[in-house]
Scaffold this motif. Structure first.
Motif, PDB file in Angstrom:
ATOM      1  N   MET A  20      35.756  19.600  33.638  1.00 38.89           N
ATOM      2  CA  MET A  20      34.895  20.576  32.987  1.00 38.89           C
ATOM      3  C   MET A  20      33.917  19.857  32.061  1.00 38.89           C
ATOM      4  O   MET A  20      34.290  18.954  31.322  1.00 38.89           O
ATOM      5  N   SER A  21      32.667  20.258  32.097  1.00 39.57           N
ATOM      6  CA  SER A  21      31.652  19.674  31.224  1.00 39.57           C
ATOM      7  C   SER A  21      31.916  20.065  29.786  1.00 39.57           C
ATOM      8  O   SER A  21      32.384  21.168  29.505  1.00 39.57           O
ATOM      9  N   ARG A  22      31.614  19.160  28.883  1.00 38.20           N
ATOM     10  CA  ARG A  22      31.731  19.483  27.468  1.00 38.20           C
ATOM     11  C   ARG A  22      30.634  20.460  27.096  1.00 38.20           C
ATOM     12  O   ARG A  22      29.533  20.419  27.630  1.00 38.20           O
ATOM     13  N   MET A  23      30.951  21.331  26.162  1.00 40.88           N
ATOM     14  CA  MET A  23      29.997  22.335  25.714  1.00 40.88           C
ATOM     15  C   MET A  23      29.704  22.083  24.241  1.00 40.88           C
ATOM     16  O   MET A  23      30.506  21.489  23.527  1.00 40.88           O
ATOM     17  N   ILE A  24      28.555  22.556  23.790  1.00 42.24           N
ATOM     18  CA  ILE A  24      28.233  22.478  22.376  1.00 42.24           C
ATOM     19  C   ILE A  24      27.858  23.871  21.891  1.00 42.24           C
ATOM     20  O   ILE A  24      27.136  24.607  22.561  1.00 42.24           O
ATOM     21  N   PHE A  25      28.396  24.210  20.728  1.00 39.12           N
ATOM     22  CA  PHE A  25      28.072  25.456  20.046  1.00 39.12           C
ATOM     23  C   PHE A  25      27.441  25.070  18.711  1.00 39.12           C
ATOM     24  O   PHE A  25      28.105  24.492  17.856  1.00 39.12           O
ATOM     25  N   ILE A  26      26.170  25.357  18.562  1.00 37.39           N
ATOM     26  CA  ILE A  26      25.439  25.034  17.343  1.00 37.39           C
ATOM     27  C   ILE A  26      25.439  26.287  16.482  1.00 37.39           C
ATOM     28  O   ILE A  26      24.954  27.332  16.909  1.00 37.39           O
TER      29      ILE A  26
ATOM     30  N   MET B 254      23.509  32.834  21.543  1.00 40.88           N
ATOM     31  CA  MET B 254      22.319  32.631  22.358  1.00 40.88           C
ATOM     32  C   MET B 254      22.582  31.483  23.326  1.00 40.88           C
ATOM     33  O   MET B 254      22.920  30.368  22.921  1.00 40.88           O
ATOM     34  N   VAL B 255      22.436  31.774  24.614  1.00 43.21           N
ATOM     35  CA  VAL B 255      22.728  30.803  25.659  1.00 43.21           C
ATOM     36  C   VAL B 255      21.450  30.060  26.024  1.00 43.21           C
ATOM     37  O   VAL B 255      20.470  30.666  26.460  1.00 43.21           O
ATOM     38  N   ILE B 256      21.493  28.751  25.849  1.00 45.60           N
ATOM     39  CA  ILE B 256      20.354  27.913  26.211  1.00 45.60           C
ATOM     40  C   ILE B 256      20.560  27.328  27.608  1.00 45.60           C
ATOM     41  O   ILE B 256      19.624  27.219  28.385  1.00 45.60           O
ATOM     42  N   SER B 257      21.787  26.951  27.909  1.00 48.71           N
ATOM     43  CA  SER B 257      22.145  26.454  29.241  1.00 48.71           C
ATOM     44  C   SER B 257      23.627  26.715  29.454  1.00 48.71           C
ATOM     45  O   SER B 257      24.298  27.270  28.585  1.00 48.71           O
ATOM     46  N   GLU B 258      24.143  26.260  30.585  1.00 48.44           N
ATOM     47  CA  GLU B 258      25.568  26.447  30.872  1.00 48.44           C
ATOM     48  C   GLU B 258      26.469  25.737  29.873  1.00 48.44           C
ATOM     49  O   GLU B 258      27.645  26.070  29.748  1.00 48.44           O
ATOM     50  N   THR B 259      25.926  24.774  29.152  1.00 45.93           N
ATOM     51  CA  THR B 259      26.742  24.006  28.217  1.00 45.93           C
ATOM     52  C   THR B 259      26.229  24.027  26.776  1.00 45.93           C
ATOM     53  O   THR B 259      26.845  23.421  25.901  1.00 45.93           O
ATOM     54  N   ILE B 260      25.123  24.707  26.514  1.00 48.74           N
ATOM     55  CA  ILE B 260      24.538  24.721  25.171  1.00 48.74           C
ATOM     56  C   ILE B 260      24.407  26.160  24.677  1.00 48.74           C
ATOM     57  O   ILE B 260      23.739  26.983  25.306  1.00 48.74           O
ATOM     58  N   TYR B 261      25.030  26.423  23.528  1.00 45.15           N
ATOM     59  CA  TYR B 261      25.017  27.753  22.930  1.00 45.15           C
ATOM     60  C   TYR B 261      24.625  27.630  21.463  1.00 45.15           C
ATOM     61  O   TYR B 261      25.078  26.725  20.763  1.00 45.15           O
TER      62      TYR B 261
END
Length: 143
Positions: free
Chosen positions: A1-7, A40-47
């Motif tokens: 699974m790709s790592r995700m980032i939540f800012i 807010m979803v920027i991409s599949e891994t960036i929120y």
């Protein structure tokens, strides 16, 4: 699974911030949104989690910064120089402030601009030629 980032970003007016982020291409995920926060979803891994000041303050005892200080510069890649310019234009049309950091123009290799959101958070947007980047990496490895 790709790592995700939540800012997590504190915002003064949640509705204004949601509208701004939608204008620059993010989509709101209602599953993780309420009257105090919007995902807010920027991409599949960036929120980007937009949090009202009281909600943000519930996560830390430190004071929320204001426009007089910078604690981070957030940078997103774009698929082309034209995409950088289009996102900058969308941000400005939505009330963002253009270029709080200097324009970065490295000819055909890399190009970047930046904007501030309604709360002064600085987003850099950049494009880099993948072939030129690979060549630069290979050249560094042989030096």
């Amino acid at each position: 699974m790709s790592r995700m980032i939540f800012i997590n970003l504190p915002v003064a007016d949640l509705a204004t911030s949601v509208a701004f982020y939608e204008a620059v291409g993010a989509t709101r995920n209602p599953q993780f949104s309420d009257e105090t926060a919007a995902c807010m979803v920027i991409s599949e891994t960036i929120y980007v989690m937009l949090l009202t000041h009281p909600k943000f303050a519930s996560f830390t005892a430190r004071p929320i910064g204001d426009r007089s200080s910078v604690h981070a510069l957030l940078c997103l890649s774009c698929e082309s120089k034209d995409a950088v310019l289009a996102q900058l234009q969308a941000a400005v049309q939505a009330g963002g402030i253009p270029d709080p950091t200097p324009e970065q123009d490295y000819g055909g290799f890399m190009y970047g601009r930046s904007y501030e959101d309604p709360d002064g958070h600085i987003w850099e947007i950049m494009w880099m030629d993948p072939a030129a980047a690979a060549g630069a990496t290979e050249a560094e490895g042989t030096a």
